[in-house]
Each structure stands twice: as structure tokens, then as C-alpha cells.
Write a protein that holds these residues in place. Structure first.
Motif, mmCIF file in Angstrom:
data_model
loop_
_atom_site.group_PDB
_atom_site.id
_atom_site.type_symbol
_atom_site.label_atom_id
_atom_site.label_comp_id
_atom_site.label_asym_id
_atom_site.label_seq_id
_atom_site.Cartn_x
_atom_site.Cartn_y
_atom_site.Cartn_z
ATOM 1 N N ASN A 54 10.364 -1.384 -6.012
ATOM 2 C CA ASN A 54 10.945 -1.864 -4.762
ATOM 3 C C ASN A 54 10.284 -2.884 -3.988
ATOM 4 O O ASN A 54 9.926 -3.033 -2.884
ATOM 5 N N LEU A 56 7.347 -3.993 -4.527
ATOM 6 C CA LEU A 56 5.953 -3.729 -4.473
ATOM 7 C C LEU A 56 5.072 -3.665 -5.885
ATOM 8 O O LEU A 56 5.741 -2.899 -6.794
ATOM 9 N N MET A 58 2.523 -1.456 -7.267
ATOM 10 C CA MET A 58 1.875 -0.274 -6.786
ATOM 11 C C MET A 58 0.698 0.017 -7.700
ATOM 12 O O MET A 58 1.052 0.100 -8.930
ATOM 13 N N GLN A 102 1.616 1.436 -0.049
ATOM 14 C CA GLN A 102 1.806 -0.013 0.367
ATOM 15 C C GLN A 102 0.641 -0.206 1.355
ATOM 16 O O GLN A 102 0.304 0.447 2.238
ATOM 17 N N ASP A 122 8.832 4.798 -3.071
ATOM 18 C CA ASP A 122 7.813 3.926 -4.066
ATOM 19 C C ASP A 122 7.294 5.279 -5.105
ATOM 20 O O ASP A 122 7.118 4.691 -6.259
#
Length: 312
Positions: A54, A56, A58, A102, A122
């Protein structure tokens, strides 16, 4: 009134820092001479890195082998700050997947609001990245909200749900705790483990005040997921402290909808469970790994079918 709340808020943050600084240096708080549990600082993950989900990048780590469980940390926390006492114990028999949400830890912030819904998506993306079809989800505080949203939005990826000191509606917090959220600011974290770790993990220190505002903005917005949460089909284990920030009635209300509030000797045990830990505050919940992990394992290993009432 605002000064009164600010003093209370400063007290909460100070308590958080004191408890974090006193975290056990080993994964198991029991006597080390008789314990075979490895210290978290001596553990190395089986797998770690960054998952592109998404928009991101992570950061995640994976420990142990067995049925997968995902640990979701609280606001401003990181993997070691939140889970150093839990990972060594859980990883004895399970595959433990931990990630930093995030803007937290080694996961950089992006141009997106920090919300439980977004972070739940996420986590879903991370499981797909790791090719894990279904997992148990354990969330603490902010992570509890993420876990509730994961159960609502991605039920096919969920097996069982464990919520530590988490709420599914804004009025689930004690009023003084909820009122203090608006007063939390970056200056309160000066010289704390949270700020020091933020700076040490490749973050821009100048972004920290914006990060604090973004995290607290989600708490400042009224929310109520009661209808959706009460429709969750997966078994839920709710845990709060007797001196937590979460109201007893909030947890009890959900537990009753999941089969609680009856005499188990007559009606049997429901798949969901509730625990109220003695002498335990909201932040203190992170110090209760030696109590919680046996209960969590027993809940996760239990048959999904309710226990029938005994015959007399």
C-alpha cells in the motif's frame, strides 16, 4: 481544565517511560538460572526486511516455527519496546510475525493519515507478502484497534483474535484518559526511550512532532465499531488490567455478545474469553508476558467448539 489535563497527560507519558526503562532485559522475567528461554537481545529473526504494501515499506521480523501469530504494537512503540518479553516465549512453539506500523520504528511515514483501517490493510498486505494464508492476530492498545479492524476488513485471513488493552469505540477509554489524548505533544517525549529509538532508526528528528500529531489525530476522532466488532465470527480473547485505561464495562459488553455473562457450569464455555489482570495498568500490560503467554497459548490451542456443560 487544560492545565489539569496536561498534568495528567505528562504523568501518563512519564509512567510509560519509567516502565519502558524497567523492562526485563531478557525475554523471560523468571529466574534465569532455571529458565531455558533465550533473551530477546540474543535472538535473531528467521527472516526480516521490508514488505512493499500500500505504498509503504513495512519493516517486519519473523521468529520461531509453528502456527503463525502476528503481534501489533501500541502507539509510538517498536518491536523491541513492545514485544521483547513476548517474542522469546511465543516463539518456542509458534511462528511469530512482528511488524512496525506506519511511521513507527524502521517503517518510514508516508503521505497518508495514520488510521486503524489503513494499518489493518497493511497487515493484510504483509501476510500476503509472506504467503501466510491465515494467522492469529494479537494487538496491544493502538494495535488492538488495528486488530479489530483487521478482523472486520479481512476475516478470511484471521483465525483467532487477542486484544490487550484495546478498544472498539472511543468511549471505551476512561474519560480522563480519553480527554488527555489531545494534550500529548512531541515535547513530552524529550530524552525518552521512544524519542531516542525514533532518532536512532534512520528517522528525520524534525519529522517527530508531525508524527506525534498524526498518531494522536486518530485518537482524537470519535469512532464506534461496535456493530461490526460484535459480528466478528472468530473467537476473541479480551484482556485488560484492573487499573487499565479501558473501562471494565466496555470489555464486558463485548464479551457478553460472544457468549459470556452466563454460568459456565450450566451453559458451557464460549469460544471467546475475558481476563482482567490484577495490579496492572495500561502501560503495565507490556510487562505481563509471563502471565499472558500461557493464557494466550491455551486460548489459541483450544478447540473452536464451545465446551458443553457438565452432566451432574
Amino acid at each position: 481544565m487544560r492545565t489539569h489535563l496536561l498534568i495528567k497527560c505528562l504523568g501518563i507519558v512519564t509512567l510509560m517511560m519509567l516502565l519502558l526503562s524497567c523492562q526485563p532485559k531478557t525475554g523471560n522475567p523468571t529466574d534465569q538460572k532455571s529458565s531455558k528461554t533465550m533473551s530477546f537481545k540474543d535472538m535473531k529473526p528467521n527472516q526480516s526486511g521490508y514488505a512493499n504494501v500500500n505504498g509503504l515499506k513495512m519493516y517486519y521480523e519473523v521468529y520461531g516455527k509453528g502456527e503463525p501469530i502476528v503481534l501489533l504494537h501500541g502507539a509510538f512503540m517498536t518491536i523491541p519496546l513492545n514485544w521483547s518479553g513476548f517474542i522469546p516465549l511465543l516463539a518456542k512453539n509458534r511462528q511469530v510475525i512482528v511488524a512496525e506500523m506506519q511511521g513507527h520504528g524502521r517503517t518510514q511515514d508516508i503521505n497518508r493519515a495514520i488510521t486503524a483501517e489503513g494499518m489493518a490493510d497493511d497487515v493484510s498486505g504483509l501476510l500476503k507478502y509472506l504467503k501466510v494464508n491465515k494467522a492469529d492476530i494479537l494487538g496491544y492498545s493502538m494495535g488492538g484497534g488495528i486488530a479489530f479492524q483487521f478482523a472486520i476488513r479481512h476475516p478470511d485471513q484471521l483465525r483467532k483474535l487477542v486484544i490487550l488493552s484495546g478498544t472498539y469505540a472511543h468511549d471505551g477509554w476512561w474519560p480522563e484518559g480519553e480527554a488527555s489524548f489531545a494534550s500529548i505533544n512531541a515535547d513530552m517525549f524529550k530524552d525518552t526511550p521512544i524519542k531516542k529509538q525514533y532518532d536512532s532508526l534512520g528517522k528525520d528528528p524534525a519529522h517527530f512532532p508531525e508524527f506525534v500529531k498524526k498518531v494522536m489525530a486518530s485518537d482524537a476522532q470519535p469512532y464506534d465499531w461496535s456493530k461490526e466488532v460484535k459480528k466478528i465470527k472468530a473467537p476473541i480473547f479480551l484482556v485488560i488490567g484492573d487499573m487499565d485505561g479501558v473501562r471494565y464495562e466496555h470489555a464486558l459488553d463485548l464479551f457478553r455478545t460472544k457468549g459470556g455473562g452466563k454460568m459456565g457450569d450450566m451453559h458451557g464455555l464460549p469460544p471467546s474469553r475475558l481476563a482482567i489482570l490484577p495490579g496492572t495498568t495500561h502501560v503495565g500490560m507490556t510487562q505481563r508476558a509471563e502471565w499472558l503467554v500461557p493464557m494466550i497459548n491455551e486460548f489459541l490451542n483450544a478447540s473452536p467448539d464451545p465446551t458443553p456443560p457438565p452432566s451432574f
